[in-house]
Design a protein around this motif. Sequence first.
Motif, PDB file in Angstrom:
ATOM      1  N   ALA A  82      -2.573   0.610   1.958  1.00 47.58           N
ATOM      2  CA  ALA A  82      -1.851   1.226   0.846  1.00 47.58           C
ATOM      3  C   ALA A  82      -1.967   2.742   0.966  1.00 47.58           C
ATOM      4  O   ALA A  82      -1.068   3.481   0.568  1.00 47.58           O
ATOM      5  CB  ALA A  82      -2.429   0.738  -0.474  1.00 47.58           C
ATOM      6  N   THR A  83      -3.073   3.203   1.552  1.00 45.18           N
ATOM      7  CA  THR A  83      -3.288   4.642   1.732  1.00 45.18           C
ATOM      8  C   THR A  83      -2.079   5.317   2.373  1.00 45.18           C
ATOM      9  O   THR A  83      -1.511   6.261   1.813  1.00 45.18           O
ATOM     10  CB  THR A  83      -4.539   4.849   2.634  1.00 45.18           C
ATOM     11  OG1 THR A  83      -5.669   4.361   1.929  1.00 45.18           O
ATOM     12  CG2 THR A  83      -4.751   6.302   3.009  1.00 45.18           C
ATOM     13  N   GLY A  84      -1.676   4.839   3.535  1.00 41.41           N
ATOM     14  CA  GLY A  84      -0.588   5.481   4.273  1.00 41.41           C
ATOM     15  C   GLY A  84       0.716   5.444   3.494  1.00 41.41           C
ATOM     16  O   GLY A  84       1.487   6.412   3.486  1.00 41.41           O
ATOM     17  N   VAL A 190       4.238   3.510  -8.552  1.00 44.49           N
ATOM     18  CA  VAL A 190       3.111   2.715  -9.058  1.00 44.49           C
ATOM     19  C   VAL A 190       2.237   2.260  -7.889  1.00 44.49           C
ATOM     20  O   VAL A 190       2.726   1.633  -6.942  1.00 44.49           O
ATOM     21  CB  VAL A 190       3.578   1.505  -9.888  1.00 44.49           C
ATOM     22  CG1 VAL A 190       2.377   0.677 -10.350  1.00 44.49           C
ATOM     23  CG2 VAL A 190       4.362   1.972 -11.111  1.00 44.49           C
ATOM     24  N   ASP A 191       0.965   2.606  -7.984  1.00 51.04           N
ATOM     25  CA  ASP A 191      -0.020   2.104  -7.031  1.00 51.04           C
ATOM     26  C   ASP A 191      -0.436   0.717  -7.534  1.00 51.04           C
ATOM     27  O   ASP A 191      -1.305   0.586  -8.399  1.00 51.04           O
ATOM     28  CB  ASP A 191      -1.221   3.054  -6.978  1.00 51.04           C
ATOM     29  CG  ASP A 191      -2.338   2.513  -6.088  1.00 51.04           C
ATOM     30  OD1 ASP A 191      -2.202   1.378  -5.585  1.00 51.04           O
ATOM     31  OD2 ASP A 191      -3.348   3.216  -5.913  1.00 51.04           O
ATOM     32  N   GLU A 192       0.231  -0.295  -6.973  1.00 49.19           N
ATOM     33  CA  GLU A 192      -0.078  -1.681  -7.342  1.00 49.19           C
ATOM     34  C   GLU A 192      -0.826  -2.350  -6.185  1.00 49.19           C
ATOM     35  O   GLU A 192      -0.608  -3.529  -5.873  1.00 49.19           O
ATOM     36  CB  GLU A 192       1.217  -2.435  -7.707  1.00 49.19           C
ATOM     37  CG  GLU A 192       0.977  -3.606  -8.639  1.00 49.19           C
ATOM     38  CD  GLU A 192       2.238  -4.119  -9.327  1.00 49.19           C
ATOM     39  OE1 GLU A 192       2.239  -4.261 -10.570  1.00 49.19           O
ATOM     40  OE2 GLU A 192       3.236  -4.385  -8.641  1.00 49.19           O
ATOM     41  N   ALA A 193      -1.723  -1.555  -5.570  1.00 50.22           N
ATOM     42  CA  ALA A 193      -2.481  -2.065  -4.427  1.00 50.22           C
ATOM     43  C   ALA A 193      -3.167  -3.389  -4.763  1.00 50.22           C
ATOM     44  O   ALA A 193      -3.213  -4.306  -3.941  1.00 50.22           O
ATOM     45  CB  ALA A 193      -3.529  -1.036  -4.005  1.00 50.22           C
ATOM     46  N   HIS A 194      -3.692  -3.485  -5.974  1.00 48.26           N
ATOM     47  CA  HIS A 194      -4.452  -4.687  -6.338  1.00 48.26           C
ATOM     48  C   HIS A 194      -3.596  -5.739  -7.053  1.00 48.26           C
ATOM     49  O   HIS A 194      -4.140  -6.705  -7.583  1.00 48.26           O
ATOM     50  CB  HIS A 194      -5.642  -4.294  -7.229  1.00 48.26           C
ATOM     51  CG  HIS A 194      -6.643  -3.444  -6.504  1.00 48.26           C
ATOM     52  ND1 HIS A 194      -7.583  -3.969  -5.653  1.00 48.26           N
ATOM     53  CD2 HIS A 194      -6.826  -2.096  -6.465  1.00 48.26           C
ATOM     54  CE1 HIS A 194      -8.319  -2.987  -5.141  1.00 48.26           C
ATOM     55  NE2 HIS A 194      -7.867  -1.836  -5.617  1.00 48.26           N
ATOM     56  N   GLY A 195      -2.278  -5.536  -7.071  1.00 47.08           N
ATOM     57  CA  GLY A 195      -1.461  -6.462  -7.875  1.00 47.08           C
ATOM     58  C   GLY A 195      -0.234  -7.009  -7.165  1.00 47.08           C
ATOM     59  O   GLY A 195       0.747  -7.354  -7.825  1.00 47.08           O
TER      60      GLY A 195
END
Length: 466
Positions: A82-84, A190-195
């Motif tokens: 998700a970082t990149g 939206v950072d939905e890395a965990h979703g």
Amino acid sequence: MGFLPLLTRDRGRRLHLPAHGRGAGLPDDLRAMLRHRAGIWDLPELPELGGPLMQQGAVAESQRQAAIAIGAERGWYGVNGATGLLQAALLAIARPGQAVLMPRNVHRSLIQACVLGDLTPVLFDLPFMVDRGHVLPPDGPWLKDVLNELPIAGVEIAAAVLVHPTYQGYATDLKPMVVELHSRGWPVLVDEAHGAHFASRVDASLPDSAITAGADLIVHSLHKSAAGLTQTAVLWSQGDRVDPKAVERSLGWLQTTSPSALLLASCEASLSDLCKPAGLHKLGTRLKDARELAVQLRQLGLPLLENQDPLRLILHTAAEGISGLEADAWLMARGLVGELPEPGCLTFCLGLAPQRGLVRLMHRRWRGLLAAQGKGLPLPVFTPPPLPRITAPAMACGLAWRAQSRRVSIADAVGRVAAELICPYPPGIPLLVPGEKLDHRRVDWLLEQQNLWPDQIAGTVKVMAL
Ligand SMILES: Cc1ncc(COP(=O)(O)O)c(C=O)c1O
């Protein structure tokens, strides 16, 4: 010699990421591919295959199909986590010199993108739970109060970022916030890395995904919240606020020119599991099992906190006077490995592998931990960060980061401007951002944090030389 033997050692119960649980939850298509001769699948961007930034080829077609299936307009697979993709997305929505509104719990990758792109993070504070030391996501009224503090003189906000859900699985209704931010003319990332699994819509009681909430750009980490291999992620776009060409240009700056075909295959397979019946059935079963597990563990007296993602179990160790970091070390030595140790809690990721016998194991280990370390009294409450509702750093992040600097003890940093991040990992959320000026209260709070995270926070900080 070498670490390879470590990778195949299979001891203990591992409730950490990646969510495929050491292979047990991998998609069937990927498993089938991996049964071929080792390495046969490791291909370059041949014309037939292509890559994430090509218009033609099988990968481009796979991205198109995945976007349709998930309900977005465009999608790009990523092989640098998700970082990149977060960094590329941020650089696509703001120009050098502009500012981006973001919550205090953003992942460090976004602050680093501000340094790269000469952007100013305008950071807003969040609700804080003193019993556990966690921030919660904002809701519509909270965000309105934040927006009422604007404008900040000399700062031009071009876009906004939200984090949904948090690492621990806390989520709120995104839609009113996205609508409010759009009404200001800002695109929303939206950072939905965990979703990623929220986008499956498999279960009516899971929160709505950022795609449904109408965000413009959404990043999913496929190894954190779907069955992808480590480093896999996807960036979705929809609507006409962000030009896909701008996204592709910044992806071209930040992504490798040699994306791994194995990781791209894992992107396709893990997304397919979120959309097709067999994968949905598996996810639905995992969610049901996870809810039952939490009910049984609570009945047995384990202090589990409420959150919105059943696949994250937050053990509230502070309720029994135990630091989550110490609990983690004690449990790990006894074969129960969690994901996110923090001063007040230990969060476990149940992931997508079946978890047999976990009620008994967790109950037994909890009783052992209580006997060894329990104080019978909760830890003292945690201090909220002494921050205004909204702030921009005193100095541009990039300038402070690159400035002449010196290292001083945190206690001596009052009145100085930070030239680096202070950021325990995990969770990777900065406690201090380059360019922020330290006052007495902030220094006292950082010293308190250093006590709480002794191995993660150094006693010194790099500050700009005078
Ligand atoms: C909220 C959040 N966003 C982004 C990231 C970065 O994800 P990745 O490790 O896939 O690069 C993390 C990693 O912990 C995270 O917690």
